[in-house]
Design a protein around this motif. Structure first.
Motif, PDB file in Angstrom:
ATOM      1  N   LYS A  63      35.991  80.900  48.040  1.00 27.65           N
ATOM      2  CA  LYS A  63      36.598  80.503  46.772  1.00 27.65           C
ATOM      3  C   LYS A  63      37.880  79.733  47.059  1.00 27.65           C
ATOM      4  O   LYS A  63      38.661  80.115  47.931  1.00 27.65           O
ATOM      5  CB  LYS A  63      36.913  81.725  45.921  1.00 27.65           C
ATOM      6  N   THR A  64      38.090  78.667  46.313  1.00 24.48           N
ATOM      7  CA  THR A  64      39.305  77.867  46.471  1.00 24.48           C
ATOM      8  C   THR A  64      39.971  77.700  45.111  1.00 24.48           C
ATOM      9  O   THR A  64      39.317  77.795  44.065  1.00 24.48           O
ATOM     10  CB  THR A  64      38.991  76.467  47.034  1.00 24.48           C
ATOM     11  N   LYS A  65      41.268  77.470  45.137  1.00 22.41           N
ATOM     12  CA  LYS A  65      41.996  77.270  43.895  1.00 22.41           C
ATOM     13  C   LYS A  65      41.811  75.829  43.425  1.00 22.41           C
ATOM     14  O   LYS A  65      41.651  74.916  44.222  1.00 22.41           O
ATOM     15  CB  LYS A  65      43.485  77.540  44.109  1.00 22.41           C
ATOM     16  N   VAL A  66      41.900  75.666  42.112  1.00 25.20           N
ATOM     17  CA  VAL A  66      41.847  74.321  41.543  1.00 25.20           C
ATOM     18  C   VAL A  66      43.183  73.654  41.861  1.00 25.20           C
ATOM     19  O   VAL A  66      44.240  74.228  41.589  1.00 25.20           O
ATOM     20  CB  VAL A  66      41.612  74.373  40.020  1.00 25.20           C
ATOM     21  N   PRO A  67      43.182  72.472  42.440  1.00 29.66           N
ATOM     22  CA  PRO A  67      44.437  71.809  42.803  1.00 29.66           C
ATOM     23  C   PRO A  67      45.323  71.535  41.577  1.00 29.66           C
ATOM     24  O   PRO A  67      44.832  71.283  40.478  1.00 29.66           O
ATOM     25  CB  PRO A  67      43.990  70.499  43.442  1.00 29.66           C
ATOM     26  N   TYR A  68      46.625  71.572  41.797  1.00 31.61           N
ATOM     27  CA  TYR A  68      47.600  71.354  40.727  1.00 31.61           C
ATOM     28  C   TYR A  68      47.411  69.975  40.094  1.00 31.61           C
ATOM     29  O   TYR A  68      47.486  69.827  38.880  1.00 31.61           O
ATOM     30  CB  TYR A  68      49.022  71.494  41.281  1.00 31.61           C
ATOM     31  N   ALA A  69      47.180  68.971  40.912  1.00 31.72           N
ATOM     32  CA  ALA A  69      47.027  67.604  40.409  1.00 31.72           C
ATOM     33  C   ALA A  69      45.834  67.506  39.450  1.00 31.72           C
ATOM     34  O   ALA A  69      45.897  66.794  38.435  1.00 31.72           O
ATOM     35  CB  ALA A  69      46.858  66.624  41.561  1.00 31.72           C
ATOM     36  N   THR A  70      44.762  68.219  39.735  1.00 34.11           N
ATOM     37  CA  THR A  70      43.574  68.200  38.877  1.00 34.11           C
ATOM     38  C   THR A  70      43.880  68.850  37.532  1.00 34.11           C
ATOM     39  O   THR A  70      43.480  68.343  36.481  1.00 34.11           O
ATOM     40  CB  THR A  70      42.404  68.921  39.573  1.00 34.11           C
ATOM     41  N   LYS A  71      44.585  69.995  37.571  1.00 34.15           N
ATOM     42  CA  LYS A  71      44.981  70.658  36.321  1.00 34.15           C
ATOM     43  C   LYS A  71      45.869  69.736  35.479  1.00 34.15           C
ATOM     44  O   LYS A  71      45.696  69.611  34.274  1.00 34.15           O
ATOM     45  CB  LYS A  71      45.745  71.942  36.625  1.00 34.15           C
ATOM     46  N   ARG A  72      46.850  69.114  36.138  1.00 33.61           N
ATOM     47  CA  ARG A  72      47.795  68.225  35.463  1.00 33.61           C
ATOM     48  C   ARG A  72      47.054  67.051  34.802  1.00 33.61           C
ATOM     49  O   ARG A  72      47.312  66.678  33.662  1.00 33.61           O
ATOM     50  CB  ARG A  72      48.785  67.698  36.518  1.00 33.61           C
ATOM     51  N   LYS A  73      46.098  66.471  35.540  1.00 33.08           N
ATOM     52  CA  LYS A  73      45.326  65.343  35.040  1.00 33.08           C
ATOM     53  C   LYS A  73      44.529  65.740  33.791  1.00 33.08           C
ATOM     54  O   LYS A  73      44.486  65.011  32.806  1.00 33.08           O
ATOM     55  CB  LYS A  73      44.372  64.879  36.143  1.00 33.08           C
ATOM     56  N   ARG A  74      43.917  66.922  33.823  1.00 26.92           N
ATOM     57  CA  ARG A  74      43.129  67.413  32.692  1.00 26.92           C
ATOM     58  C   ARG A  74      44.019  67.614  31.462  1.00 26.92           C
ATOM     59  O   ARG A  74      43.680  67.198  30.357  1.00 26.92           O
ATOM     60  CB  ARG A  74      42.440  68.725  33.070  1.00 26.92           C
ATOM     61  N   LEU A  75      45.189  68.244  31.657  1.00 28.76           N
ATOM     62  CA  LEU A  75      46.095  68.485  30.537  1.00 28.76           C
ATOM     63  C   LEU A  75      46.646  67.177  29.965  1.00 28.76           C
ATOM     64  O   LEU A  75      46.804  67.039  28.751  1.00 28.76           O
ATOM     65  CB  LEU A  75      47.235  69.409  30.965  1.00 28.76           C
ATOM     66  N   ASP A  76      46.946  66.220  30.849  1.00 31.76           N
ATOM     67  CA  ASP A  76      47.436  64.919  30.389  1.00 31.76           C
ATOM     68  C   ASP A  76      46.384  64.196  29.540  1.00 31.76           C
ATOM     69  O   ASP A  76      46.709  63.586  28.515  1.00 31.76           O
ATOM     70  CB  ASP A  76      47.852  64.037  31.566  1.00 31.76           C
ATOM     71  N   SER A  77      45.135  64.259  29.958  1.00 31.46           N
ATOM     72  CA  SER A  77      44.081  63.592  29.199  1.00 31.46           C
ATOM     73  C   SER A  77      43.881  64.274  27.842  1.00 31.46           C
ATOM     74  O   SER A  77      43.611  63.608  26.839  1.00 31.46           O
ATOM     75  CB  SER A  77      42.772  63.561  29.980  1.00 31.46           C
ATOM     76  N   LYS A  78      44.051  65.610  27.803  1.00 29.15           N
ATOM     77  CA  LYS A  78      43.945  66.321  26.529  1.00 29.15           C
ATOM     78  C   LYS A  78      45.085  65.918  25.581  1.00 29.15           C
ATOM     79  O   LYS A  78      44.879  65.728  24.387  1.00 29.15           O
ATOM     80  CB  LYS A  78      43.987  67.836  26.764  1.00 29.15           C
ATOM     81  N   LYS A  79      46.304  65.786  26.141  1.00 30.68           N
ATOM     82  CA  LYS A  79      47.461  65.364  25.326  1.00 30.68           C
ATOM     83  C   LYS A  79      47.249  63.956  24.777  1.00 30.68           C
ATOM     84  O   LYS A  79      47.535  63.675  23.613  1.00 30.68           O
ATOM     85  CB  LYS A  79      48.747  65.404  26.153  1.00 30.68           C
ATOM     86  N   LYS A  80      46.743  63.080  25.646  1.00 29.26           N
ATOM     87  CA  LYS A  80      46.513  61.698  25.248  1.00 29.26           C
ATOM     88  C   LYS A  80      45.481  61.635  24.117  1.00 29.26           C
ATOM     89  O   LYS A  80      45.657  60.919  23.125  1.00 29.26           O
ATOM     90  CB  LYS A  80      46.038  60.892  26.460  1.00 29.26           C
ATOM     91  N   ARG A  81      44.434  62.410  24.250  1.00 27.26           N
ATOM     92  CA  ARG A  81      43.382  62.457  23.228  1.00 27.26           C
ATOM     93  C   ARG A  81      43.942  63.009  21.917  1.00 27.26           C
ATOM     94  O   ARG A  81      43.621  62.521  20.825  1.00 27.26           O
ATOM     95  CB  ARG A  81      42.224  63.334  23.741  1.00 27.26           C
ATOM     96  N   SER A  82      44.799  64.018  22.018  1.00 28.32           N
ATOM     97  CA  SER A  82      45.431  64.606  20.840  1.00 28.32           C
ATOM     98  C   SER A  82      46.302  63.584  20.108  1.00 28.32           C
ATOM     99  O   SER A  82      46.277  63.503  18.875  1.00 28.32           O
ATOM    100  CB  SER A  82      46.280  65.803  21.269  1.00 28.32           C
ATOM    101  N   GLU A  83      47.058  62.798  20.865  1.00 29.62           N
ATOM    102  CA  GLU A  83      47.896  61.752  20.269  1.00 29.62           C
ATOM    103  C   GLU A  83      47.055  60.696  19.555  1.00 29.62           C
ATOM    104  O   GLU A  83      47.404  60.214  18.476  1.00 29.62           O
ATOM    105  CB  GLU A  83      48.764  61.080  21.342  1.00 29.62           C
ATOM    106  N   VAL A  84      45.916  60.334  20.147  1.00 23.51           N
ATOM    107  CA  VAL A  84      45.014  59.360  19.532  1.00 23.51           C
ATOM    108  C   VAL A  84      44.521  59.890  18.191  1.00 23.51           C
ATOM    109  O   VAL A  84      44.510  59.183  17.179  1.00 23.51           O
ATOM    110  CB  VAL A  84      43.827  59.042  20.475  1.00 23.51           C
ATOM    111  N   LYS A  85      44.149  61.161  18.159  1.00 21.69           N
ATOM    112  CA  LYS A  85      43.629  61.753  16.909  1.00 21.69           C
ATOM    113  C   LYS A  85      44.733  61.890  15.857  1.00 21.69           C
ATOM    114  O   LYS A  85      44.479  61.701  14.679  1.00 21.69           O
ATOM    115  CB  LYS A  85      42.994  63.103  17.203  1.00 21.69           C
ATOM    116  N   LYS A  86      45.950  62.236  16.326  1.00 21.14           N
ATOM    117  CA  LYS A  86      47.074  62.325  15.388  1.00 21.14           C
ATOM    118  C   LYS A  86      47.377  60.965  14.778  1.00 21.14           C
ATOM    119  O   LYS A  86      47.757  60.859  13.617  1.00 21.14           O
ATOM    120  CB  LYS A  86      48.334  62.856  16.089  1.00 21.14           C
ATOM    121  N   GLY A  87      47.250  59.915  15.553  1.00 22.08           N
ATOM    122  CA  GLY A  87      47.515  58.556  15.071  1.00 22.08           C
ATOM    123  C   GLY A  87      46.541  58.116  13.996  1.00 22.08           C
ATOM    124  O   GLY A  87      46.817  57.204  13.235  1.00 22.08           O
TER     125      GLY A  87
END
Length: 138
Positions: free
Chosen positions: A108-132
């Motif tokens: 078992k390996t941990k999910v890399p920090y960069a991958t988590k960050r990328k996923r959260l950033d894409s979710k934020k970006k999508r949220s901003e698009v929907k808010k707009g």
């Protein structure tokens, strides 16, 4: 003597070869020569294999072992019986070696920090698009 792994070898007297006429094109040559070679190996009657190895082979190669407990491989690729015999012996050795390989457990390996960050950033970006898209509050 057929070498399977560095510690396991199968003596020639445990293996039998059957020859028969090959199918397919080839003209008169096909009708006259028995070039197909079938290798027959009795897994349960083999003194070279330990009980654990016999069990492992029986489980992993269950679809290839017949009701008599025999593993049968045949080859008819080449025109010569000798080359077909070489082919079937090499396939037999590879098949047994693969069946006896231990299965490694997955680490078992941990999910890399960069991958988590990328996923959260894409979710934020999508949220901003929907808010707009929504109507502005005045």
């Amino acid at each position: 003597m057929i070498s399977i792994t560095s510690v396991l070898s199968i003596p020639d007297n445990e293996i039998s070869f059957l020859t028969s006429r090959s199918s397919g094109p080839g003209g008169q040559h096909v009708n006259k020569t028995s070039s197909r070679v079938t290798l027959v190996f009795s897994v349960q009657d083999s003194p070279s294999l330990s009980d654990y190895q016999k069990q492992l082979i029986s489980i992993r190669l269950a679809k290839r072992i017949n009701s008599n407990g025999e593993l049968q491989l045949s080859s008819e690729e080449h025109r010569s019986q000798f080359r077909n015999k070489e082919e079937v012996v090499s396939r037999f050795a590879k098949l047994l070696a693969d069946a006896l390989k231990p299965v490694r457990k997955r680490k078992k390996t941990k999910v890399p920090y960069a991958t988590k960050r990328k996923r959260l950033d894409s979710k934020k970006k999508r949220s901003e698009v929907k808010k707009g898209r929504s109507k502005p509050d005045y």
